[in-house]
Write a protein that holds these residues in place. Structure first.
Motif, PDB file in Angstrom:
ATOM      1  N   VAL A   1       0.850  -1.187   0.000  1.00 42.85           N
ATOM      2  CA  VAL A   1       0.000   0.000   0.000  1.00 42.85           C
ATOM      3  C   VAL A   1       0.888   1.240   0.000  1.00 42.85           C
ATOM      4  N   GLN A   2       0.658   2.117  -0.959  1.00 43.59           N
ATOM      5  CA  GLN A   2       1.404   3.371  -1.020  1.00 43.59           C
ATOM      6  C   GLN A   2       0.715   4.414  -0.145  1.00 43.59           C
ATOM      7  N   VAL A   3       1.465   4.973   0.800  1.00 45.13           N
ATOM      8  CA  VAL A   3       0.932   5.970   1.730  1.00 45.13           C
ATOM      9  C   VAL A   3       1.524   7.335   1.391  1.00 45.13           C
ATOM     10  N   ASN A   4       0.669   8.315   1.254  1.00 43.59           N
ATOM     11  CA  ASN A   4       1.098   9.691   0.991  1.00 43.59           C
ATOM     12  C   ASN A   4       1.404  10.338   2.338  1.00 43.59           C
ATOM     13  N   THR A   5       2.600  10.055   2.853  1.00 46.37           N
ATOM     14  CA  THR A   5       2.935  10.461   4.225  1.00 46.37           C
ATOM     15  C   THR A   5       2.959  11.967   4.417  1.00 46.37           C
ATOM     16  N   GLY A   6       3.168  12.699   3.326  1.00 44.64           N
ATOM     17  CA  GLY A   6       3.148  14.155   3.418  1.00 44.64           C
ATOM     18  C   GLY A   6       1.797  14.757   3.100  1.00 44.64           C
ATOM     19  N   ASN A   7       0.807  13.901   2.819  1.00 47.92           N
ATOM     20  CA  ASN A   7      -0.532  14.358   2.420  1.00 47.92           C
ATOM     21  C   ASN A   7      -0.440  15.443   1.339  1.00 47.92           C
ATOM     22  N   GLU A   8       0.409  15.183   0.345  1.00 47.21           N
ATOM     23  CA  GLU A   8       0.603  16.137  -0.750  1.00 47.21           C
ATOM     24  C   GLU A   8      -0.483  15.921  -1.809  1.00 47.21           C
ATOM     25  N   PRO A   9      -1.231  16.961  -2.149  1.00 52.34           N
ATOM     26  CA  PRO A   9      -2.362  16.787  -3.064  1.00 52.34           C
ATOM     27  C   PRO A   9      -1.954  16.334  -4.460  1.00 52.34           C
ATOM     28  N   GLN A  10      -0.738  16.648  -4.882  1.00 52.85           N
ATOM     29  CA  GLN A  10      -0.313  16.295  -6.238  1.00 52.85           C
ATOM     30  C   GLN A  10       0.292  14.903  -6.319  1.00 52.85           C
ATOM     31  N   LYS A  11       0.398  14.208  -5.208  1.00 47.72           N
ATOM     32  CA  LYS A  11       1.113  12.943  -5.176  1.00 47.72           C
ATOM     33  C   LYS A  11       0.159  11.781  -4.921  1.00 47.72           C
ATOM     34  N   ALA A  12       0.456  10.651  -5.548  1.00 49.87           N
ATOM     35  CA  ALA A  12      -0.332   9.441  -5.329  1.00 49.87           C
ATOM     36  C   ALA A  12      -0.091   8.915  -3.918  1.00 49.87           C
ATOM     37  N   GLY A  13      -0.967   8.009  -3.523  1.00 51.28           N
ATOM     38  CA  GLY A  13      -0.850   7.400  -2.197  1.00 51.28           C
ATOM     39  C   GLY A  13      -2.083   7.683  -1.364  1.00 51.28           C
ATOM     40  N   VAL A  14      -2.457   6.711  -0.536  1.00 49.49           N
ATOM     41  CA  VAL A  14      -3.590   6.897   0.358  1.00 49.49           C
ATOM     42  C   VAL A  14      -3.211   7.882   1.461  1.00 49.49           C
ATOM     43  N   ALA A  15      -4.155   8.688   1.883  1.00 44.98           N
ATOM     44  CA  ALA A  15      -3.896   9.635   2.970  1.00 44.98           C
ATOM     45  C   ALA A  15      -3.548   8.869   4.243  1.00 44.98           C
ATOM     46  N   VAL A  16      -2.724   9.487   5.074  1.00 48.96           N
ATOM     47  CA  VAL A  16      -2.276   8.840   6.307  1.00 48.96           C
ATOM     48  C   VAL A  16      -3.467   8.374   7.143  1.00 48.96           C
ATOM     49  N   ASP A  17      -4.473   9.216   7.283  1.00 50.72           N
ATOM     50  CA  ASP A  17      -5.622   8.876   8.124  1.00 50.72           C
ATOM     51  C   ASP A  17      -6.466   7.740   7.553  1.00 50.72           C
ATOM     52  N   ASP A  18      -6.281   7.447   6.263  1.00 47.32           N
ATOM     53  CA  ASP A  18      -7.074   6.395   5.630  1.00 47.32           C
ATOM     54  C   ASP A  18      -6.274   5.119   5.389  1.00 47.32           C
ATOM     55  N   ALA A  19      -5.006   5.120   5.781  1.00 41.39           N
ATOM     56  CA  ALA A  19      -4.139   3.981   5.477  1.00 41.39           C
ATOM     57  C   ALA A  19      -4.611   2.695   6.154  1.00 41.39           C
ATOM     58  N   ASP A  20      -4.988   2.781   7.421  1.00 43.23           N
ATOM     59  CA  ASP A  20      -5.436   1.574   8.125  1.00 43.23           C
ATOM     60  C   ASP A  20      -6.660   0.957   7.451  1.00 43.23           C
ATOM     61  N   ASP A  21      -7.582   1.805   7.005  1.00 44.20           N
ATOM     62  CA  ASP A  21      -8.795   1.301   6.353  1.00 44.20           C
ATOM     63  C   ASP A  21      -8.459   0.599   5.040  1.00 44.20           C
ATOM     64  N   LEU A  22      -7.500   1.148   4.282  1.00 45.01           N
ATOM     65  CA  LEU A  22      -7.136   0.510   3.017  1.00 45.01           C
ATOM     66  C   LEU A  22      -6.430  -0.823   3.266  1.00 45.01           C
TER      67      LEU A  22
END
Length: 217
Positions: free
Chosen positions: A121-142
């Motif tokens: 699972v790719q996590v967008n650890t910086g919550n950068e809008p232009q970058k792929a990856g699940v948001a940190v707060d949604d990672a557990d759900d994914l």
């Protein structure tokens, strides 16, 4: 910059942090690299490679694999749902699962074919809008969603923001992996692989330090 130098860096970092170097896989990212450079790295015995683009991988790797069937390919670039079937047929691992729709498509095709690559699972650890990856707060759900689909989820991947200390993002990814009991961490590149290994990286994705500067295209 060479394969030998990169392996030495990994070994030194592993030793410095009390880790077994055998637990760290060097994924040599060959995006946009000319075939002669890939051939040279293959000639040194390396077999684990990463590609960002499905089409580029399809054009070059089947021929190499006919000669060297032990090559292991990792997809480390974004994946569209309409290209999942082709990606699953080519890659041994996919590091970029970032949404439930993609996971569901992978699960459906795995059910049809009877096989599935290892998944991260790719996590967008910086919550950068232009970058792929699940948001940190949604990672557990994914992660939970992937497990509910009975997918072979091995770990997490991240690409830290370029203007922030990468170690903070590596530590965050490790924390998410720990609480989800995931053993693998795909993180660290040419400039920060030592920091990633310090935080538990099991897969470091290194391009220019292995091959030299990329051709542009």
């Amino acid at each position: 910059m060479s394969l030998t130098d990169t392996r030495s860096r990994i070994a030194r970092a592993a030793d410095a942090h009390g880790r077994d170097v055998a637990d760290i896989s060097l994924v040599a990212v060959s995006k946009l690299q000319p075939l002669d450079r890939i051939e040279a790295v293959l000639g040194q015995g390396h077999r684990v490679f990463g590609e960002n683009r499905l089409q580029e991988a399809q054009e070059r790797w089947p021929a190499f694999r006919e000669r060297l069937p032990d090559i292991e390919l990792h997809l480390v670039g974004a994946l569209q749902t309409n290209k999942v079937r082709a990606a699953m047929a080519l890659f041994d691992a996919i590091h970029v699962v970032d949404r439930l729709k993609l996971a569901t498509t992978i699960a459906r095709i795995a059910g049809e074919t009877g096989s599935c690559p290892d998944l991260f699972v790719q996590v967008n650890t910086g919550n950068e809008p232009q970058k792929a990856g699940v948001a940190v707060d949604d990672a557990d759900d994914l992660v939970a969603g992937c497990r509910a689909l009975d997918l072979p989820l091995k770990g997490l991947m991240c690409l830290p923001p370029v203007d922030e200390p990468p170690s903070l993002h590596f530590a965050l990814l490790e924390k998410i992996a720990d609480r989800n009991d995931l053993p693998c961490l795909s993180m660290g590149m040419s400039g920060d692989l030592e920091e990633a290994i310090a935080q538990g990286a099991t897969h470091v994705r290194v391009g220019s330090a292995v091959f030299g500067p990329r051709d542009r295209g």
